[in-house]
Scaffold this motif. Sequence first.
Motif, PDB file in Angstrom:
ATOM      1  N   THR A 142     -54.539 -32.648  65.351  1.00 31.92           N
ATOM      2  CA  THR A 142     -55.330 -32.263  64.183  1.00 31.92           C
ATOM      3  C   THR A 142     -55.590 -30.755  64.176  1.00 31.92           C
ATOM      4  N   MET A 143     -55.695 -30.218  62.949  1.00 33.30           N
ATOM      5  CA  MET A 143     -56.095 -28.818  62.785  1.00 33.30           C
ATOM      6  C   MET A 143     -56.919 -28.695  61.518  1.00 33.30           C
ATOM      7  N   SER A 144     -57.704 -27.641  61.469  1.00 30.72           N
ATOM      8  CA  SER A 144     -58.523 -27.419  60.294  1.00 30.72           C
ATOM      9  C   SER A 144     -57.667 -26.734  59.218  1.00 30.72           C
ATOM     10  N   VAL A 145     -57.746 -27.232  57.978  1.00 27.40           N
ATOM     11  CA  VAL A 145     -56.976 -26.626  56.882  1.00 27.40           C
ATOM     12  C   VAL A 145     -57.937 -26.146  55.795  1.00 27.40           C
ATOM     13  N   ASP A 146     -57.435 -25.308  54.870  1.00 29.70           N
ATOM     14  CA  ASP A 146     -58.261 -24.887  53.734  1.00 29.70           C
ATOM     15  C   ASP A 146     -58.609 -26.114  52.893  1.00 29.70           C
ATOM     16  N   ARG A 147     -59.840 -26.133  52.392  1.00 33.50           N
ATOM     17  CA  ARG A 147     -60.272 -27.300  51.620  1.00 33.50           C
ATOM     18  C   ARG A 147     -59.339 -27.562  50.427  1.00 33.50           C
ATOM     19  N   LYS A 148     -58.822 -26.489  49.821  1.00 35.59           N
ATOM     20  CA  LYS A 148     -57.954 -26.698  48.653  1.00 35.59           C
ATOM     21  C   LYS A 148     -56.669 -27.447  49.023  1.00 35.59           C
ATOM     22  N   GLY A 154     -53.341 -36.363  55.833  1.00 34.53           N
ATOM     23  CA  GLY A 154     -54.300 -37.368  56.253  1.00 34.53           C
ATOM     24  C   GLY A 154     -55.525 -36.613  56.749  1.00 34.53           C
ATOM     25  N   ILE A 155     -56.731 -37.035  56.308  1.00 35.60           N
ATOM     26  CA  ILE A 155     -57.952 -36.303  56.657  1.00 35.60           C
ATOM     27  C   ILE A 155     -58.901 -37.211  57.450  1.00 35.60           C
ATOM     28  N   ILE A 156     -59.399 -36.664  58.565  1.00 40.05           N
ATOM     29  CA  ILE A 156     -60.256 -37.433  59.478  1.00 40.05           C
ATOM     30  C   ILE A 156     -61.718 -37.313  59.053  1.00 40.05           C
ATOM     31  N   SER A 170     -63.293 -42.796  60.338  1.00 37.39           N
ATOM     32  CA  SER A 170     -62.437 -43.239  59.250  1.00 37.39           C
ATOM     33  C   SER A 170     -61.336 -42.204  59.078  1.00 37.39           C
ATOM     34  N   VAL A 171     -60.332 -42.532  58.266  1.00 37.01           N
ATOM     35  CA  VAL A 171     -59.278 -41.566  57.971  1.00 37.01           C
ATOM     36  C   VAL A 171     -58.719 -41.911  56.597  1.00 37.01           C
ATOM     37  N   ASP A 172     -58.312 -40.889  55.876  1.00 36.28           N
ATOM     38  CA  ASP A 172     -57.958 -41.078  54.469  1.00 36.28           C
ATOM     39  C   ASP A 172     -56.663 -40.313  54.181  1.00 36.28           C
ATOM     40  N   GLU A 173     -55.662 -40.981  53.645  1.00 36.19           N
ATOM     41  CA  GLU A 173     -54.396 -40.299  53.361  1.00 36.19           C
ATOM     42  C   GLU A 173     -54.480 -39.534  52.038  1.00 36.19           C
ATOM     43  N   LYS A 174     -54.244 -38.241  52.104  1.00 40.53           N
ATOM     44  CA  LYS A 174     -54.169 -37.354  50.941  1.00 40.53           C
ATOM     45  C   LYS A 174     -55.309 -37.575  49.931  1.00 40.53           C
ATOM     46  N   PRO A 175     -56.559 -37.396  50.380  1.00 35.87           N
ATOM     47  CA  PRO A 175     -57.689 -37.589  49.451  1.00 35.87           C
ATOM     48  C   PRO A 175     -57.751 -36.449  48.429  1.00 35.87           C
ATOM     49  N   GLU A 179     -63.161 -35.550  47.272  1.00 33.98           N
ATOM     50  CA  GLU A 179     -63.527 -36.749  48.049  1.00 33.98           C
ATOM     51  C   GLU A 179     -63.313 -36.594  49.555  1.00 33.98           C
ATOM     52  N   ALA A 180     -62.682 -35.480  49.977  1.00 32.02           N
ATOM     53  CA  ALA A 180     -62.336 -35.325  51.398  1.00 32.02           C
ATOM     54  C   ALA A 180     -63.600 -35.241  52.251  1.00 32.02           C
ATOM     55  N   LYS A 181     -63.626 -35.996  53.353  1.00 35.01           N
ATOM     56  CA  LYS A 181     -64.817 -36.073  54.212  1.00 35.01           C
ATOM     57  C   LYS A 181     -64.887 -34.898  55.191  1.00 35.01           C
ATOM     58  N   SER A 182     -63.778 -34.185  55.373  1.00 44.05           N
ATOM     59  CA  SER A 182     -63.766 -33.022  56.270  1.00 44.05           C
ATOM     60  C   SER A 182     -62.520 -32.199  55.956  1.00 44.05           C
TER      61      SER A 182
END
Length: 269
Positions: A142-148, A154-156, A170-175, A179-182
């Motif tokens: 995992t790495m931190s990406v720009d919110r945009k 996939g977002i953790i 939880s984890v979410d594919e391409k939110p 809606e992205a939690k992180s």
Amino acid sequence: MKIRKVVFPVGGLGTRFFPITRAIPKEMLGIIDKPLIHYAVEEAVHAGIEEFIFVTRHGKSSIEDYFDYMFSHANYFDVKIGSMCYVRQDEPKGLGHAVLCAKNLVNNEPFAVMSADDFILSTKSCLGEMASNYDGANMVATMSVDRKDVSKYGIIDVLKEDGSLVYAKSVDEKPPVEEAKSTHAIVGRYILSPDIFDVLEQLAPGVGGEIQLTDALLQMIPTCGLVGFKFEGQRFDCGSKKGLLAAILQVASQDANLQQVIEEFNRRK
Ligand code: G1P
């Protein structure tokens, strides 16, 4: 824990690189003189992997030819050619489907999955670091990406962080961005429990109508857990033209002869 097998999903069409990928697999696009897949295999070798499983398709045979050469002539990698095997993915139905195609070759042991598009330049093997930290819970880099940019990944959804480990609730594919939690994105390195095959077999198509590996990881959180590993080094998204160019420039800048060309180019502007 010792991880012996890696799966490389190389059955994608590479549409973002048309027209060159009409005839050349995107995994064979070059970073100067080595194809992307070479770097991924090298990282796996440095992680102690012994069996290399390619999930491939029509039009990708140059990958097999390349590794034939690297073993029989160049003797480049310190592993046996018999440790490379190939299985077909009949249709590009997503990353989860590609991994499922390797079920019989992986059998019943934890295994790695690597995406050659995700090129990681580091002094340490990212996969090797992950294997050293693997304790039975499914693990992703995992790495931190720009919110945009969250809707590309996939977002953790983070439960807690402990050093380089990020425990997921939880984890979410391409939110969608809102809606992205992180901003903790999954990068293409995984160490997975073989139980994931039963989950993938039952999984309905997700985002884009594809069988998503992320959806299987989500289903397994209550039984197996999910941990993100914050790796060291630079990651380049070589599934995009910008990322591939940035990777080429970075590698070139580390070579005195090639660096000259970059300097001359910059002077001429
Ligand atoms: C895949 C995964 C995604 C992950 C990404 C990393 O997406 O589905 O969860 O974040 O790789 O590169 P793709 O880039 O294949 O659309």
